[in-house]
Design a protein around this motif. Structure first.
Motif, mmCIF file in Angstrom:
data_model
loop_
_atom_site.group_PDB
_atom_site.id
_atom_site.type_symbol
_atom_site.label_atom_id
_atom_site.label_comp_id
_atom_site.label_asym_id
_atom_site.label_seq_id
_atom_site.Cartn_x
_atom_site.Cartn_y
_atom_site.Cartn_z
ATOM 1 N N CYS A 38 5.128 17.671 0.899
ATOM 2 C CA CYS A 38 5.573 18.507 2.004
ATOM 3 C C CYS A 38 6.197 17.584 3.040
ATOM 4 O O CYS A 38 6.146 16.382 2.932
ATOM 5 C CB CYS A 38 4.361 19.239 2.578
ATOM 6 S SG CYS A 38 4.774 20.485 3.764
ATOM 7 N N LYS A 40 0.821 -1.213 0.000
ATOM 8 C CA LYS A 40 0.000 0.000 0.000
ATOM 9 C C LYS A 40 0.858 1.268 0.000
ATOM 10 O O LYS A 40 0.487 2.263 -0.612
ATOM 11 C CB LYS A 40 -0.951 -0.009 1.191
ATOM 12 C CG LYS A 40 -1.983 -1.107 1.042
ATOM 13 C CD LYS A 40 -3.257 -0.814 1.769
ATOM 14 C CE LYS A 40 -4.273 -1.893 1.410
ATOM 15 N NZ LYS A 40 -5.631 -1.481 1.568
ATOM 16 N N PRO A 85 5.356 5.714 5.129
ATOM 17 C CA PRO A 85 5.294 6.458 3.874
ATOM 18 C C PRO A 85 6.592 7.206 3.570
ATOM 19 O O PRO A 85 7.021 7.263 2.414
ATOM 20 C CB PRO A 85 4.131 7.427 4.101
ATOM 21 C CG PRO A 85 3.251 6.736 5.083
ATOM 22 C CD PRO A 85 4.188 5.989 5.991
ATOM 23 N N GLU A 86 7.246 7.747 4.595
ATOM 24 C CA GLU A 86 8.453 8.545 4.341
ATOM 25 C C GLU A 86 9.575 7.678 3.763
ATOM 26 O O GLU A 86 10.199 8.024 2.768
ATOM 27 C CB GLU A 86 8.929 9.215 5.637
ATOM 28 C CG GLU A 86 8.060 10.377 6.081
ATOM 29 C CD GLU A 86 6.606 10.001 6.335
ATOM 30 O OE1 GLU A 86 6.367 9.055 7.122
ATOM 31 O OE2 GLU A 86 5.702 10.604 5.728
ATOM 32 N N GLY A 120 1.277 18.249 9.674
ATOM 33 C CA GLY A 120 0.456 19.368 9.221
ATOM 34 C C GLY A 120 1.000 20.046 7.978
ATOM 35 O O GLY A 120 2.127 19.805 7.541
ATOM 36 N N ARG A 135 -8.007 7.555 7.790
ATOM 37 C CA ARG A 135 -7.971 7.943 6.378
ATOM 38 C C ARG A 135 -9.299 7.539 5.733
ATOM 39 O O ARG A 135 -9.645 6.363 5.699
ATOM 40 C CB ARG A 135 -6.788 7.273 5.671
ATOM 41 C CG ARG A 135 -5.490 7.402 6.469
ATOM 42 C CD ARG A 135 -4.287 6.985 5.653
ATOM 43 N NE ARG A 135 -3.962 7.979 4.632
ATOM 44 C CZ ARG A 135 -3.030 7.822 3.688
ATOM 45 N NH1 ARG A 135 -2.363 6.666 3.628
ATOM 46 N NH2 ARG A 135 -2.800 8.760 2.814
ATOM 47 N N ARG A 178 -6.496 3.125 1.682
ATOM 48 C CA ARG A 178 -5.077 3.445 1.711
ATOM 49 C C ARG A 178 -4.323 2.626 2.749
ATOM 50 O O ARG A 178 -4.915 1.944 3.575
ATOM 51 C CB ARG A 178 -4.919 4.931 2.056
ATOM 52 C CG ARG A 178 -5.256 5.857 0.909
ATOM 53 C CD ARG A 178 -4.219 5.692 -0.166
ATOM 54 N NE ARG A 178 -4.507 6.473 -1.354
ATOM 55 C CZ ARG A 178 -3.990 6.184 -2.543
ATOM 56 N NH1 ARG A 178 -3.218 5.139 -2.699
ATOM 57 N NH2 ARG A 178 -4.247 6.944 -3.581
ATOM 58 N N GLY A 179 -2.999 2.804 2.744
ATOM 59 C CA GLY A 179 -2.177 2.280 3.831
ATOM 60 C C GLY A 179 -2.577 2.978 5.115
ATOM 61 O O GLY A 179 -3.212 4.039 5.072
ATOM 62 N N VAL A 180 -2.207 2.405 6.254
ATOM 63 C CA VAL A 180 -2.729 2.904 7.523
ATOM 64 C C VAL A 180 -1.976 4.124 8.061
ATOM 65 O O VAL A 180 -2.372 4.665 9.085
ATOM 66 C CB VAL A 180 -2.760 1.794 8.601
ATOM 67 C CG1 VAL A 180 -3.693 0.676 8.178
ATOM 68 C CG2 VAL A 180 -1.363 1.276 8.903
ATOM 69 N N LEU A 181 -0.932 4.539 7.384
ATOM 70 C CA LEU A 181 -0.201 5.708 7.883
ATOM 71 C C LEU A 181 -0.320 6.884 6.916
ATOM 72 O O LEU A 181 -0.191 6.719 5.700
ATOM 73 C CB LEU A 181 1.275 5.375 8.089
ATOM 74 C CG LEU A 181 1.584 4.349 9.183
ATOM 75 C CD1 LEU A 181 3.083 4.089 9.255
ATOM 76 C CD2 LEU A 181 1.070 4.822 10.536
ATOM 77 N N ILE A 182 -0.557 8.061 7.476
ATOM 78 C CA ILE A 182 -0.646 9.286 6.679
ATOM 79 C C ILE A 182 0.783 9.787 6.430
ATOM 80 O O ILE A 182 1.572 9.861 7.370
ATOM 81 C CB ILE A 182 -1.462 10.356 7.444
ATOM 82 C CG1 ILE A 182 -2.907 9.871 7.641
ATOM 83 C CG2 ILE A 182 -1.410 11.698 6.737
ATOM 84 C CD1 ILE A 182 -3.724 10.726 8.595
ATOM 85 N N PRO A 183 1.109 10.121 5.185
ATOM 86 C CA PRO A 183 2.456 10.664 4.949
ATOM 87 C C PRO A 183 2.650 12.007 5.672
ATOM 88 O O PRO A 183 1.687 12.736 5.892
ATOM 89 C CB PRO A 183 2.491 10.863 3.428
ATOM 90 C CG PRO A 183 1.428 9.962 2.885
ATOM 91 C CD PRO A 183 0.367 9.921 3.939
ATOM 92 N N HIS A 184 3.868 12.302 6.022
ATOM 93 C CA HIS A 184 4.172 13.582 6.661
ATOM 94 C C HIS A 184 3.624 14.737 5.819
ATOM 95 O O HIS A 184 3.687 14.709 4.595
ATOM 96 C CB HIS A 184 5.691 13.763 6.806
ATOM 97 C CG HIS A 184 6.274 12.862 7.855
ATOM 98 N ND1 HIS A 184 7.617 12.832 8.134
ATOM 99 C CD2 HIS A 184 5.692 11.970 8.698
ATOM 100 C CE1 HIS A 184 7.834 11.959 9.115
ATOM 101 N NE2 HIS A 184 6.688 11.416 9.452
ATOM 102 N N GLY A 185 3.089 15.743 6.493
ATOM 103 C CA GLY A 185 2.605 16.938 5.801
ATOM 104 C C GLY A 185 1.254 16.778 5.141
ATOM 105 O O GLY A 185 0.797 17.665 4.438
ATOM 106 N N LYS A 186 0.597 15.646 5.332
ATOM 107 C CA LYS A 186 -0.644 15.418 4.586
ATOM 108 C C LYS A 186 -1.888 15.294 5.459
ATOM 109 O O LYS A 186 -2.919 14.791 4.999
ATOM 110 C CB LYS A 186 -0.493 14.162 3.719
ATOM 111 C CG LYS A 186 0.605 14.317 2.675
ATOM 112 C CD LYS A 186 0.145 13.874 1.326
ATOM 113 C CE LYS A 186 1.181 14.246 0.279
ATOM 114 N NZ LYS A 186 0.785 13.889 -1.055
#
Lengths: 624, 202
Positions: free
Chosen positions: A348, A247, A330-331, B88, B53, B60-68
């Motif tokens: 960002c 994912k 994700p990073e 943020g 999410r 989606r994958g269970v983690l939010i990308p940084h800044g999103k």
């Protein structure tokens, strides 16, 4: 977790719930586990539904007994599931190897939950190597839905091969939630009598059969629905993922607009690897990125496949584009995919200019408000200090592992795996007969005592160890969420069982046993000082129930600071209650410049009242 | 449509339960939902967060990308800032409980807890809009500090980013609570919901 038989209906489910639902849809007869995060909750949920659903669920003394019990249930053609964390799987070592050699009758599925980044572990060991070593098939889901679907599939496969099957999950699956569409819950299949010449025996002449079963698993995996390929056919750029990687990769490819040109092979069948399927895509690619949790397991095995087939292909992953340690997120994946594709950053976060900000204090872990361990380590440190800091403290695994940090006054010198403290102490203590002159103290909790300390205690007794062993008995497997253990008198299915007394067990071995209350700070400290000075094996049981558990049953006493008595910063104590004691319930009122109690956080144990030098902390109804 | 919400706080505040209930309500409505929970040994005072999410087409994958993160819901002021800095962006909206929970380092006197004015100023500077909310105090007033989490879910539901109303959330509450507890949870949900709908204290 729903037990309704409503195929096609969709629910939001946690990964751990999906394991439970999968077991139910797989027609489970027997489930056993020792709690370990991130999969601690699974057996608790199974225990709640077991009676209604007509199967047996039990908390086992440790992971090895859990798996061996499952093997027994499988012998009668029962379907059995064993749930452990990575350390538990390693604890299985001998059992899993011998068990694999002997094979199974009813489907036997081991779910092992790994904890990349060690969110709630002391390590991030990778379970997958165990499947290779023991020669058993292994699966890993990429989503919560797949987690649910994989368990019945694993039962079927296990019976087809007459072999146990390992399902590896990770924290982001166990502690993640996603939509799950239910399947059907089957009728429970009857057991098969064990005949005169039926055998389940792990012996080396079966080694060849063991490998044959693995080859049959490989054939099944070549066409398994748990391997997916998406994206461009015959792609030159190929990303191969295991578990959660899929994912993150999909989102990254969309982010960089590359989802059309790259092929993604998501593997759910990890051992033995479906070589033909992999080669089909690998042979078209010139550049491959492997995205997986923790070790470069797929990366190395796929490199071997490519090498054997003499392919000219570059394979990247944990060796270069992804850090060699830590979990996927994700990073990490966005950066790896970006470098793999050779594109510029877009999102960002990384690369954005940092804004000046206020200093944010770190939030380190600490014992809960009212935790008896806080008192125990406070006392132990004081006792050792009186002995001139000579004592060596050998720790173990439990909430009290946190005592290695500030929360427990940096309270121990040694910590390794479960049950190791007492035996390491035994070895160290023996050296006192040969010139080593420091007193040795070992620690364990009550659940750990039953799990693996008992053989160490017997060893210590037999070898006449010179140690003080302290059992921090809080009547709970607190760290993982209060699962029953042999000392609690409860079982997973809610039935009462006779409590096993730690005191009686120790005494039956001929140990000298003392019992004390860690909230009785002064007396317990004096006792520890006395025991440290005494030769031979001494067992001290510090009894006080876990505060979180006690708060559920015990009426909360009001604790407050008498501001007429507290002298604040004018007192020589220098904020002893909040500064040294360190309970989240003991706060400092910066306006009044004196100690205070946070009523929302305080659980009313009253232990802090005994450490205030001015006696300013008051407990409703007198002493705690 | 895709909405990313980070719900953060410290262990024991009911963060995981709240995000699970919110997620279930959205799944009932037919949305694709993924929730990631980061807690570890969190009962013992550590930072906890859930990533929620919500999408109408893809899980989606269970983690939010940084800044999103589109929204940050924080059960503690410093945690709001800690998360906002990482997840943020200038468009992020923030709802946070103004009641501090002091970390061990602060209690011991080695670290300093920033002033609420400074925290508020930085949150304002980093977000499109922020709603400081005395959620714990309001929950205590309503009957129990523990339901502050549900009050915060009411506040979250009042934002335009969230495609659900009180009735959608109540359905899930009714599946999980009964009697007095159910009524209390519904009441505090509405306290939070109205607080934001009426403009909050910005």
């Amino acid at each position: 977790m729903t037990t309704k038989n409503e195929p096609g209906k969709t629910y939001l489910m946690q990964g751990n719930e999906a394991i439970v639902r999968g077991a139910l849809e797989g027609g489970v007869h027997f489930a056993s586990s020792y709690p370990g995060s991130p999969s601690s909750q699974v057996l608790g949920m199974l225990g709640h539904i077991a009676e209604d659903q007509g199967f047996r669920a039990e908390w086992s003394t440790n992971e090895t007994t859990a798996l061996q019990s499952c093997m027994g249930a499988s012998f009668a053609n029962g379907r059995a599931i064993c749930i452990v964390k990575q350390n538990g799987l390693l604890f299985h070592g001998d059992t899993i190897h011998c068990g694999a050699l002997g094979g199974v009758k009813g489907g036997l599925v081991i779910v092992s939950s790994d904890d990349p980044d060690s969110h709630s572990s002391t390590n991030e060991f990778d379970s997958r190597h165990m499947a290779v070593s023991a020669n058993i098939p292994m699966l890993e889901p990429a989503s919560v839905q797949e987690t649910k679907d994989m368990i019945p599939y694993a039962f079927e496969l296990s019976e087809e091969l007459e072999q146990m099957v390992l399902v590896r999950v990770t924290t982001r699956i166990c502690h993640g939630r996603g939509s799950v569409t239910l399947g059907e819950i089957p009728e429970k299949r009857p057991f098969t009598p064990i005949g005169l010449w039926d055998r389940m025996v792990g012996i080396n002449w079966l080694h060849g059969f063991l490998l044959e079963k693995l080859e049959r698993a490989r054939e099944a995996f070549e066409v398994s629905p748990f391997n997916h390929y998406t994206g461009k056919e015959d792609a030159d750029k190929l990303i191969i993922t295991g578990g959660t990687g899929m994912k993150y990769v999909q989102e990254a490819l969309e982010e960089y607009g590359a989802d059309g040109e790259v092929g993604v092979l998501s593997l759910g069948c990890l051992w033995p690897l479906p070589e033909k399927l992999i080669l089909k895509h690998l042979s078209k690619a010139s550049k491959v990125l492997v995205v997986e949790e923790v070790d470069p397991f797929l990366e190395e095995h796929i490199s071997a496949i490519a090498g054997k087939a003499r392919l000219n292909v570059e394979i990247q992953g944990r060796a270069d584009l992804i850090p060699p340690i830590g979990e996927l997120n994700p990073e990490v994946v966005f950066k790896a995919v970006r470098e793999y594709l050779g594109v510029e950053p877009k999102c960002c976060g990384e690369g954005c200019p940092a804004m000046e900000g206020v200093n944010i204090p770190a939030r380190e872990l600490t014992f809960c408000a009212g935790c008896p361990h806080r008192a125990s380590f406070f006392i132990l440190k004081q006792a050792l200090r009186q002995e001139g800091h000579k004592g060596v403290v050998m720790g173990d695994i439990g909430c009290y592992t946190m005592a290695g940090q500030r929360a427990g006054q940096y309270g121990y010198h040694f910590m390794s795996c479960m049950g190791s403290g007492i035996s390491a102490a035994e070895g160290l203590g023996q050296l006192t007969n040969y010139g080593f002159d420091q007193p040795v103290v070992s620690l364990c909790g009550d659940s750990t005592f039953f799990h693996s300390v008992v053989p160490g205690l017997i060893n210590a007794k037999m070898n006449e160890a010179n140690i003080l062993h302290i059992v921090l008995d809080n009547s709970a497997t607190a760290m993982t969420g209060f699962q029953p253990h042999p000392g609690t008198g409860q079982t997973a299915m809610g039935f009462d069982t006779e409590k096993i007394s730690i005191t009686a067990l120790c005494e039956s071995l001929g140990c000298r046993v003392w019992r004390a209350d860690p909230f009785d700070v002064e007396n317990t400290k004096n006792l520890i000082c006395e025991l440290i000075g005494m030769k031979g094996l001494k067992v001290l049981i510090l009894e006080q129930p876990c505060a979180t558990l006690a708060a559920k049953t015990r009426e909360k006493k009001k604790v407050w600071v008498d501001t007429d008595i507290c002298r604040g910063s004018n007192c020589g104590c220098d904020g002893y209650c909040s500064r040294v004691w360190g309970c989240p319930g003991n706060i400092w009122d910066f306006e009044k410049n004196c100690a205070a109690i946070d009523e929302v956080v305080c659980v009313g144990c009253g232990a802090c009242a005994s450490i205030c030098p001015s006696g300013a902390i008051k407990v409703e109804g007198g002493d705690a | 449509m895709m909405t990313n919400v980070v719900i953060c706080g410290i262990g024991g505040q009911g963060n995981i339960l709240a995000s699970g209930l919110m997620g279930s309500a959205l799944v009932e409505m037919g949305y694709k939902v993924a929730v990631g929970e980061t807690y570890g040994a969190s009962q013992r005072g550590g930072s906890v967060m859930s990533h929620l999410r919500v999408s109408d087409d893809v899980e989606r994958g269970v983690l939010i990308p940084h800044g999103k993160a589109d929204v940050v819901v924080a059960f503690e002021p410093v945690e709001a800032l800690r998360i906002l800095r990482v997840y943020g962006n200038p468009e992020t909206k923030v709802i946070y409980d103004t009641r501090p929970a002091y970390p061990l380092g602060v209690l011991i006197g080695e670290d300093e807890y920033p002033s609420l004015e400074d925290i508020d100023a930085e949150i304002k500077a980093r977000s499109s809009i922020s709603y400081p909310l005395p959620a714990t105090e309001m929950a205590v007033e309503a009957g129990n500090a523990k339901v502050a989490n549900i009050l915060m879910m009411g506040a979250l539901a009042a934002l335009d980013e969230m495609p659900l109303g009180p009735d959608d959330f109540f359905k899930v509450l009714e599946q999980n609570f009964h009697g007095k507890a159910l009524e209390l949870n519904k009441d505090v949900f509405m306290v939070g919901y109205r607080h934001i709908k009426e403009g909050g204290v910005k």
